[in-house]
Design an enzyme around this catalytic site. Structure first.
Site, short mmCIF file in Angstrom:
data_model
loop_
_atom_site.label_atom_id
_atom_site.label_comp_id
_atom_site.label_asym_id
_atom_site.label_seq_id
_atom_site.Cartn_x
_atom_site.Cartn_y
_atom_site.Cartn_z
N GLU A 44 0.81 -1.22 0.00
CA GLU A 44 0.00 0.00 0.00
C GLU A 44 0.84 1.28 0.00
OE1 GLU A 44 -0.57 -2.59 2.03
OE2 GLU A 44 -2.63 -3.23 1.79
N HIS A 68 -10.42 -5.57 10.76
CA HIS A 68 -11.16 -5.61 9.49
C HIS A 68 -12.58 -5.07 9.67
CE1 HIS A 68 -7.91 -8.47 8.77
NE2 HIS A 68 -8.13 -8.34 7.47
#
Lengths: 328, 351
Positions: B70, B139
């Site tokens: 990322e 998450h």
């Protein structure tokens, strides 16, 4: 690949402009900071990272670049900015925090942006590598010519961003060249104490790209190596990495007492100052005589004087302009 | 009231995922500088479906699967945006911002300012938010407030497909970085429950929903419930239930966090005199506090009762279903807050 006489003189001139500029900055930076050093005081407040000693890395690479090529540089950006052709007057004004600065005083010396020559720098280690990869991706996708250069120091090679950027550039075969200016020190921590391999060019191999090493801060060798790497990038052959053994003649920042340096190290570095070495070499090789080099000196000094005067005489920004330019 | 979209039975309905993909495809057809990159956004079509079908039309050059990297690919999006492209980049779960936030808040969000406006960073960072399906505490977060707090990025969070398409189109066309935060529980994935109201009528033609404008999702006069994303649907459910007992709640769907439409919030509370904020993000230092501050620092006299926030407690998100559900905002909690605020018993079984 050897630089032409004209290229050598250009390199020498830009190295001199950088050195004279930093000498001026060094003097002015200390105004208002004596007898008690206070970073917040004086016409140039904040941290100041000088690049003197590292000029060959800037000119040897940028000699091959067009204004349309992209450079991302570090917190120690003056030499790279000057070699890339940044507007010196507006750069000086930005360093003074003036309204006429490149960013109207919003950036300062670690955040110099000049769209005319596609130059940007940033203050955090290895931070510019992703954007350089992205600029290279942009050129490849648009079918536009151009390469991106990501300048980093040797301290950056232990950042995750370094490894991610190398991998992404390689997996997409992008026209980007990573240039590691190894000045042997990450602030006070030596490369030997921080880095698991003695030389960082070997890391390129882990990402399937060529890695080159230039020893001894040699501007002509840097020119030759960068020339090959940049030509390969332009030809669609993908990224590469160049490690340059250079030297940091000053502290990490102005005010750094450098107590961590081994005794005598600085004296040895000064003897190998790349500016005086290049001058001697130009004469020895018959590329220039004393008079020619003196003229270059004078022109460099004049350019710096003009930029500093412009910065000094420029107005402060309207404080309320701090609230503008968040969005376009 | 702006850009409301009353659904009619015979009109085309899309999920938020489809609406995002449609907006992206329409902009990619118009503008060759628009491209998408991220993890599993190619053949997979995005874990949450928002890039489905794009690779078939535009190919792998413009719909680019990235390594799990990322920092590099968001940093690269910044560099590409500064060089004339309009990248749409996906951070698969917003929780993952921890590995790449430097590229987001120090580069994407700040370069325009540091450059005095001479560099533009026209990119969209789209990212999934929210829990409620026991995916554990890395998450399931929203962290809306974290992004909205830091200057230099616009932030949007749609509650329905109509707004999602319009905000996505607006985000891609914007010359500034826009963080597009979509809630997993609204996305319309077959394998994950979806709140029905999120899937609504979406016109085929391209249109924008203005970034920075809230919507009145339900007009009312007794109490204002301000929320975003999935909380809007919980607020609508609560409003429906209290309506059976004669309480008329107004629901404000923020749609954008940056810029925040303080005017719409203030106008609503000026009318109702009561404010409840529903936010799935953590309770303290967040969106809910900012919404309340927007009202009270402007005009305290409009309030008939102390404002209330219903937000996620200041704890990491637990796995066990009963624990997570205990922590999450829901319609029951909103009904209870309304009841307390109005000082009367209204709760009945949902009809």
């Amino acid at each position: 690949m050897t630089p032409s006489r004209e290229q050598k003189l250009w390199m020498y001139e830009k190295m001199l402009v950088s050195r004279r500029f930093e000498e001026a900055i060094e003097t002015i930076y200390l105004e208002g900071k004596k007898p008690v050093f206070n970073m917040a005081k004086g016409p140039i407040p904040g941290e100041m990272h000088l690049s003197n000693g590292q000029e060959p890395c800037a000119v040897g690479v940028c000699a091959h670049l067009e204004p349309s090529d992209v450079v991302t540089a570090t917190h120690r950006p003056h030499h790279q900015a000057i070699a890339k052709g940044i507007d010196l007057k507006r750069m000086a004004a930005e360093i003074f925090g003036k309204a006429t600065g490149l960013s109207g005083g919003r950036g300062g010396h670690m955040h110099l942006f000049d769209p005319a020559v596609n130059f940007a720098c940033s203050g955090i280690i290895a931070q510019g590598m992703g954007p350089a990869v992205g600029a290279a991706l942009s050129r490849k996708m648009q079918g536009k010519p151009g390469v991106a250069i990501a300048y980093i120091g040797e301290g950056a090679v232990n950042q995750g961003a370094f490894h991610e950027a190398l991998n992404l550039a390689a997996v997409w075969k992008l026209p980007v060249v990573f240039v590691v200016e190894d000045n042997a020190w990450g602030i006070s921590v030596s490369k030997a104490a921080s880095t698991a391999v003695p030389e960082n060019h070997v890391r390129a191999e882990a990402y399937g790209m060529p890695g080159h090493l230039v020893r001894d801060n040699d501007p002509y060798e840097i020119f030759a190596t960068a020339g090959k790497a940049i030509a390969a990038a332009r030809n669609g052959e993908g990224p590469s990495l160049i490690e340059i053994e250079t030297m940091r003649l000053a502290g990490h920042f102005m005010g750094d007492a450098e107590t961590y340096r081994p005794k005598g190290e600085k004296d040895g570095l000064t003897l190998r100052d790349p500016i005086s070495r290049m001058r001697a070499r130009l004469i020895a090789d018959g590329d220039a005589d004393e008079a020619t080099l003196d003229r270059i000196e004078e022109a460099a000094q004049a350019e710096v004087d003009e930029a500093i005067a412009f910065a000094r005489n420029s107005p402060d920004p309207d404080p309320a302009d701090a609230l503008t330019s968040v969005f376009v | 009231m702006t850009n409301t979209n009353p659904a009619r039975a015979n009109e085309r309905k899309l999920t938020i995922a489809r609406a995002m993909a449609e907006a992206t495809a329409q902009q990619m057809r118009l503008d060759p500088t628009v491209f998408v990159m991220g993890e599993d956004i190619g053949e997979f079509g995005g874990i949450y479906g928002n890039t489905r079908g794009l690779i078939a039309e535009f190919g792998a050059e413009r719909v680019r699967d990235t390594p799990i990297s990322e920092t590099a690919f968001i940093g690269a999006a910044v560099g590409a945006a500064q060089d004339g492209m309009r990248p749409i980049v996906e951070l698969m779960f917003v929780d993952f911002f921890g590995v790449c936030f430097d590229a987001i808040y120090n580069l994407m969000a700040k370069n325009t300012y540091f450059a005095g406006g001479s560099f533009r960073v026209p990119m969209v960072l789209m990212t999934s938010t929210g829990g409620g399906y026991s995916d554990g505490g890395q998450h399931s977060q929203c962290v809306y407030g974290t992004f909205a707090h830091l200057p230099g990025m616009k932030v949007v969070a749609p509650s329905n497909a109509y707004d999602a398409k319009g905000l996505m189109t607006a985000a891609i066309r914007d010359d500034n970085p826009v963080v597009f935060m979509y809630h997993k529980g609204l996305q319309g994935m077959g394998w994950l429950g979806t709140v029905p109201g999120a899937t609504n009528h979406v016109p085929e033609e391209s249109y924008t929903v203005e970034i920075g404008k809230a919507a009145i999702a339900r007009p009312g006069k007794d109490v204002t419930i301000v929320s975003l994303g999935i909380g809007v649907h919980q607020a609508l459910e609560a409003a429906k239930r209290v309506a059976e007992h004669g309480i008329d709640a107004e629901v404000v769907d923020l749609r954008s966090l940056v810029p925040l439409d303080r005017e719409t919030i203030r106008a609503s509370v000026a009318k109702t005199g009561r404010l409840i904020v529903v936010d799935e993000d953590y309770h303290s230092y967040g969106v809910s506090g900012e919404v309340i501050a927007s009202v009270v620092e402007h005009d305290l006299s409009v309030l008939k009762a102390a404002p209330v926030r219903i937000a996620y407690p200041d704890v990491p998100i637990p796995f066990a279903r009963v624990m997570e559900q205990f922590c999450l905002p829901n319609a029951d909690k909103i009904v209870a807050a309304i009841e307390t605020m109005l000082g009367r018993q209204t709760v009945g079984e949902p009809s």
